[in-house]
Design a protein around this motif. Structure first.
Motif, mmCIF file in Angstrom:
data_model
loop_
_atom_site.group_PDB
_atom_site.id
_atom_site.type_symbol
_atom_site.label_atom_id
_atom_site.label_comp_id
_atom_site.label_asym_id
_atom_site.label_seq_id
_atom_site.Cartn_x
_atom_site.Cartn_y
_atom_site.Cartn_z
ATOM 1 N N HIS A 36 102.593 44.747 -69.961
ATOM 2 C CA HIS A 36 103.865 44.815 -69.232
ATOM 3 C C HIS A 36 104.657 43.518 -69.410
ATOM 4 C CE1 HIS A 36 103.929 48.535 -66.715
ATOM 5 N NE2 HIS A 36 102.657 48.550 -67.072
ATOM 6 N N GLN A 37 103.978 42.382 -69.361
ATOM 7 C CA GLN A 37 104.656 41.090 -69.476
ATOM 8 C C GLN A 37 105.278 40.893 -70.861
ATOM 9 O OE1 GLN A 37 101.511 38.451 -68.215
ATOM 10 N NE2 GLN A 37 102.259 38.405 -66.108
ATOM 11 N N ILE A 38 104.652 41.430 -71.894
ATOM 12 C CA ILE A 38 105.185 41.299 -73.249
ATOM 13 C C ILE A 38 106.549 41.971 -73.361
ATOM 14 C CG2 ILE A 38 104.829 42.044 -75.655
ATOM 15 C CD1 ILE A 38 101.759 41.633 -75.049
ATOM 16 N N PHE A 39 106.710 43.080 -72.636
ATOM 17 C CA PHE A 39 107.951 43.844 -72.722
ATOM 18 C C PHE A 39 108.854 43.642 -71.503
ATOM 19 C CE2 PHE A 39 105.011 45.807 -75.620
ATOM 20 C CZ PHE A 39 105.806 46.040 -76.731
ATOM 21 N N ASN A 40 108.542 42.649 -70.691
ATOM 22 C CA ASN A 40 109.322 42.358 -69.495
ATOM 23 C C ASN A 40 110.690 41.797 -69.888
ATOM 24 O OD1 ASN A 40 109.796 42.164 -66.772
ATOM 25 N ND2 ASN A 40 108.763 40.191 -66.545
ATOM 26 N N ASN A 41 111.707 42.159 -69.134
ATOM 27 C CA ASN A 41 113.073 41.624 -69.283
ATOM 28 C C ASN A 41 113.776 42.005 -70.582
ATOM 29 O OD1 ASN A 41 112.959 40.318 -66.764
ATOM 30 N ND2 ASN A 41 111.895 38.584 -67.676
ATOM 31 N N ILE A 42 113.355 43.094 -71.232
ATOM 32 C CA ILE A 42 114.089 43.548 -72.419
ATOM 33 C C ILE A 42 114.521 45.005 -72.267
ATOM 34 C CG2 ILE A 42 113.069 41.854 -74.002
ATOM 35 C CD1 ILE A 42 111.326 44.137 -75.135
ATOM 36 N N GLY A 43 114.504 45.504 -71.050
ATOM 37 C CA GLY A 43 114.982 46.849 -70.783
ATOM 38 C C GLY A 43 114.035 47.956 -71.193
ATOM 39 N N ALA A 44 112.757 47.659 -71.268
ATOM 40 C CA ALA A 44 111.763 48.646 -71.692
ATOM 41 C C ALA A 44 111.442 49.635 -70.574
ATOM 42 C CB ALA A 44 110.487 47.943 -72.139
ATOM 43 N N VAL A 45 111.225 50.882 -70.969
ATOM 44 C CA VAL A 45 110.729 51.902 -70.051
ATOM 45 C C VAL A 45 109.244 52.072 -70.387
ATOM 46 C CG1 VAL A 45 110.873 54.306 -69.339
ATOM 47 C CG2 VAL A 45 112.961 53.055 -69.944
ATOM 48 N N ILE A 46 108.389 51.805 -69.411
ATOM 49 C CA ILE A 46 106.946 51.792 -69.644
ATOM 50 C C ILE A 46 106.279 52.893 -68.834
ATOM 51 C CG2 ILE A 46 104.832 50.421 -69.507
ATOM 52 C CD1 ILE A 46 106.630 47.911 -69.702
ATOM 53 N N ASP A 47 105.530 53.749 -69.535
ATOM 54 C CA ASP A 47 104.763 54.812 -68.891
ATOM 55 C C ASP A 47 103.284 54.569 -69.148
ATOM 56 O OD1 ASP A 47 106.960 56.412 -67.973
ATOM 57 O OD2 ASP A 47 107.259 57.056 -70.039
ATOM 58 N N THR A 48 102.469 54.723 -68.109
ATOM 59 C CA THR A 48 101.028 54.559 -68.280
ATOM 60 C C THR A 48 100.316 55.820 -67.806
ATOM 61 O OG1 THR A 48 100.783 53.547 -66.093
ATOM 62 C CG2 THR A 48 101.109 52.050 -67.942
ATOM 63 N N LYS A 49 99.178 56.086 -68.439
ATOM 64 C CA LYS A 49 98.371 57.249 -68.066
ATOM 65 C C LYS A 49 96.908 56.915 -68.333
ATOM 66 C CE LYS A 49 97.700 62.138 -68.976
ATOM 67 N NZ LYS A 49 98.040 63.273 -69.829
ATOM 68 N N LYS A 50 96.086 57.068 -67.299
ATOM 69 C CA LYS A 50 94.653 56.803 -67.462
ATOM 70 C C LYS A 50 93.975 57.971 -68.151
ATOM 71 C CE LYS A 50 93.688 53.421 -63.961
ATOM 72 N NZ LYS A 50 92.827 52.990 -62.883
#
Length: 96
Positions: free
Chosen positions: A45-59
């Motif tokens: 998450h931190q790698i893509f923080n502050n660049i407008g990324a939409v992040i989805d996670t699924k276990k």
């Protein structure tokens, strides 16, 4: 040595493919699998923080791994590759 075992060759090939098939800036989808440890997920998450990324996670069904899909507008092939290199520092990460 195959490009899978040679990161430099892999990234060179990826750059050529991206530049041949993509008009930048472009929406890019990253897919990663990481062990389901809060710290590792947080690192991604931190790698893509502050660049407008939409992040989805699924276990995974057993909860051992977490799939992370990241959709983000990237400015160039080099910018895409830079994020892959940053993500490779996360222990146990698999790039798809």
């Amino acid at each position: 040595m195959s490009s899978k075992n040679d990161p430099k060759a892999f990234f060179n090939k990826l750059k050529i493919q991206l530049e041949d098939t993509t008009e930048f800036p472009a929406i890019y989808l990253y897919k990663f699998i990481v062990p389901s440890e809060e710290e590792k997920i947080k690192q991604v998450h931190q790698i893509f923080n502050n660049i407008g990324a939409v992040i989805d996670t699924k276990k995974s069904s057993k909860g051992t791994y977490t799939s992370i899909s990241i959709t983000v507008n990237m400015k160039s092939a080099d910018a895409i590759i830079q994020k892959y290199k940053e993500a490779s520092a996360v222990e146990g990460i698999i790039s798809l």
